[in-house]
Design a protein around this motif. Structure first.
Motif, PDB file in Angstrom:
ATOM      1  N   ASN A 177      55.343  64.500  38.322  1.00  0.00           N
ATOM      2  CA  ASN A 177      57.039  64.603  38.731  1.00  0.00           C
ATOM      3  C   ASN A 177      57.305  63.036  38.176  1.00  0.00           C
ATOM      4  O   ASN A 177      57.181  62.205  38.431  1.00  0.00           O
ATOM      5  CB  ASN A 177      58.101  64.762  39.866  1.00  0.00           C
ATOM      6  N   PRO A 178      57.357  63.459  36.193  1.00  0.00           N
ATOM      7  CA  PRO A 178      57.689  61.637  36.095  1.00  0.00           C
ATOM      8  C   PRO A 178      59.061  61.323  36.119  1.00  0.00           C
ATOM      9  O   PRO A 178      59.899  60.332  35.456  1.00  0.00           O
ATOM     10  CB  PRO A 178      57.601  62.117  34.099  1.00  0.00           C
ATOM     11  N   ASP A 179      59.707  61.698  36.561  1.00  0.00           N
ATOM     12  CA  ASP A 179      61.529  61.159  36.999  1.00  0.00           C
ATOM     13  C   ASP A 179      61.394  60.560  37.784  1.00  0.00           C
ATOM     14  O   ASP A 179      60.588  60.056  38.151  1.00  0.00           O
ATOM     15  CB  ASP A 179      62.561  63.229  37.673  1.00  0.00           C
ATOM     16  N   LEU A 180      62.382  59.262  37.190  1.00  0.00           N
ATOM     17  CA  LEU A 180      62.386  58.244  38.515  1.00  0.00           C
ATOM     18  C   LEU A 180      63.690  59.152  39.498  1.00  0.00           C
ATOM     19  O   LEU A 180      63.542  58.752  40.337  1.00  0.00           O
ATOM     20  CB  LEU A 180      63.075  57.040  37.610  1.00  0.00           C
ATOM     21  N   ILE A 181      64.786  59.328  38.847  1.00  0.00           N
ATOM     22  CA  ILE A 181      65.502  59.917  39.941  1.00  0.00           C
ATOM     23  C   ILE A 181      66.037  60.836  39.563  1.00  0.00           C
ATOM     24  O   ILE A 181      65.998  61.967  38.812  1.00  0.00           O
ATOM     25  CB  ILE A 181      67.045  58.742  40.089  1.00  0.00           C
ATOM     26  N   VAL A 182      66.787  61.564  40.821  1.00  0.00           N
ATOM     27  CA  VAL A 182      67.738  63.123  40.232  1.00  0.00           C
ATOM     28  C   VAL A 182      68.414  63.118  41.845  1.00  0.00           C
ATOM     29  O   VAL A 182      68.264  62.186  42.503  1.00  0.00           O
ATOM     30  CB  VAL A 182      66.280  64.173  41.277  1.00  0.00           C
ATOM     31  N   MET A 183      69.403  63.795  41.146  1.00  0.00           N
ATOM     32  CA  MET A 183      70.872  64.409  42.449  1.00  0.00           C
ATOM     33  C   MET A 183      70.417  65.688  43.252  1.00  0.00           C
ATOM     34  O   MET A 183      69.987  66.339  42.893  1.00  0.00           O
ATOM     35  CB  MET A 183      72.011  64.392  41.226  1.00  0.00           C
ATOM     36  N   ARG A 184      69.939  65.087  44.287  1.00  0.00           N
ATOM     37  CA  ARG A 184      70.384  66.381  44.924  1.00  0.00           C
ATOM     38  C   ARG A 184      71.658  66.799  46.023  1.00  0.00           C
ATOM     39  O   ARG A 184      71.877  66.032  46.897  1.00  0.00           O
ATOM     40  CB  ARG A 184      69.075  65.997  46.595  1.00  0.00           C
ATOM     41  N   GLY A 185      72.366  67.753  45.950  1.00  0.00           N
ATOM     42  CA  GLY A 185      74.345  67.721  45.829  1.00  0.00           C
ATOM     43  C   GLY A 185      74.346  66.719  45.367  1.00  0.00           C
ATOM     44  O   GLY A 185      74.834  66.102  44.500  1.00  0.00           O
ATOM     45  N   GLU A 186      74.907  66.212  45.761  1.00  0.00           N
ATOM     46  CA  GLU A 186      76.261  64.784  45.710  1.00  0.00           C
ATOM     47  C   GLU A 186      74.892  63.218  45.869  1.00  0.00           C
ATOM     48  O   GLU A 186      75.364  62.316  45.266  1.00  0.00           O
ATOM     49  CB  GLU A 186      77.108  64.690  46.534  1.00  0.00           C
ATOM     50  N   ALA A 187      73.817  63.745  46.131  1.00  0.00           N
ATOM     51  CA  ALA A 187      73.326  62.613  47.003  1.00  0.00           C
ATOM     52  C   ALA A 187      72.091  62.473  45.813  1.00  0.00           C
ATOM     53  O   ALA A 187      71.766  62.859  44.975  1.00  0.00           O
ATOM     54  CB  ALA A 187      73.084  62.627  48.136  1.00  0.00           C
TER      55      ALA A 187
END
Length: 298
Positions: A177-187
């Motif tokens: 998974n090359p993503d650095l960050i992700v939104m989980r709900g509001e976090a």
């Protein structure tokens, strides 16, 4: 907008209907565009349905460290009908296929003992890999499969000792998974890519799967059966993965401002964007999209 504010270089449109006729097919990001990790965005599902009605083809391409079938099942649970996108690919599926088939010299040199760094929900990535032994201690491993953090609030430094040990032992790392960050709900939380980037910057040998790397786009083109790349656009909320990957692959890109950069760009619930913040953001952007929408909506 003040006189010293840069003029926006990329046009903002209220919805996908304004640009849909420019393209015959769309490669659509999942998290931050179609859902927030907990539930689907109804407007995004409606937009996907309207694309289908307009005769457009679609591939949902996710930087998720799980098999494609698992993602399709989860999508259905949170409100994305599995029949709506024509195809679904994931970075996890791509990594699994490479581990299964060992198609190149890098993979053939890995060895058979793998340390899997990732939460229990990613353990499906281990299934069917009968030639690999998953070990419990890094000292026993030939390589690392990185699918992400173990706990929602972990940071890169949480794994400093682990990463340093891997570097000292010169263990190759597969990043699913090359993503650095992700939104989980509001976090917001970090992804496998944040760990892999740190590892690579310190001299580690990382094999990346998923956006923005061109191989996964070539797989999408094959699924789209000969549609001219100039008539394909990627839709996503990350400049680093969605927009950069589209540019490297010679296709258009539509940036969703209300995704991971929504707070920075001042995107409100109705889709209004802070024009001054947007202008500065685009002026500083290394990768510039073809168009911008506040959200995935028709």
């Amino acid at each position: 907008m003040t006189s010293d504010t840069p003029s926006p270089e990329v046009p903002i449109y209220p919805g996908l209907s304004a640009v849909a006729d420019r393209y015959d097919a769309f490669i659509i990001d999942l998290w931050g565009v179609m859902h927030d990790g907990l539930q689907a965005y109804p407007a995004a599902v409606d937009a996907l349905r309207r694309l289908r009605e307009a005769g457009k083809k679609s591939v949902v391409l996710s930087n998720a460290p799980r098999r494609a079938a698992v993602i399709a099942e989860r999508n259905a649970e949170i409100g994305i009908p599995p029949e709506l996108p024509d195809h679904l690919l994931s970075s996890g599926e791509d990594a699994w296929q490479h581990l299964k088939t060992r198609p190149d010299a890098w993979y053939r040199a890995l060895g058979s003992r793998c340390y899997h760094l990732g939460p229990a929900r990613d353990h499906g990535m281990r299934e069917g890999l009968d030639d690999i032994r998953f070990v419990e201690a890094l000292g026993e491993a030939d390589f690392i499969l990185n699918t992400g953090i173990l706990n929602d609030h972990d940071q890169v430094e949480t794994y400093r000792a682990f990463l340093d040990e891997g570097l000292a032992r010169k263990l190759p790392m597969i990043c699913a998974n090359p993503d650095l960050i992700v939104m989980r709900g509001e976090a917001m939380e970090i992804c496998a890519g944040a760990l892999a980037l740190d590892y690579e910057q310190k001299g580690g040998n990382v094999r990346w799967h998923g956006k923005p790397h061109p191989e996964v786009y070539r797989s999408c083109f094959a699924l789209l059966k000969g549609i001219d790349p100039t008539r394909i656009a990627a839709i996503g909320d990350s400049l680093r993965t969605d927009v950069a990957g589209a540019q490297a692959s010679g296709i258009g890109s539509i940036f969703i401002a209300g995704g991971i950069h929504g707070e920075e760009l001042g995107v409100d619930k109705d889709g209004a964007i802070d024009r001054e913040a947007y202008a500065h953001f685009m002026a500083a952007a290394e990768w510039k999209p073809s168009a911008v929408l506040p959200y995935m909506r028709w």
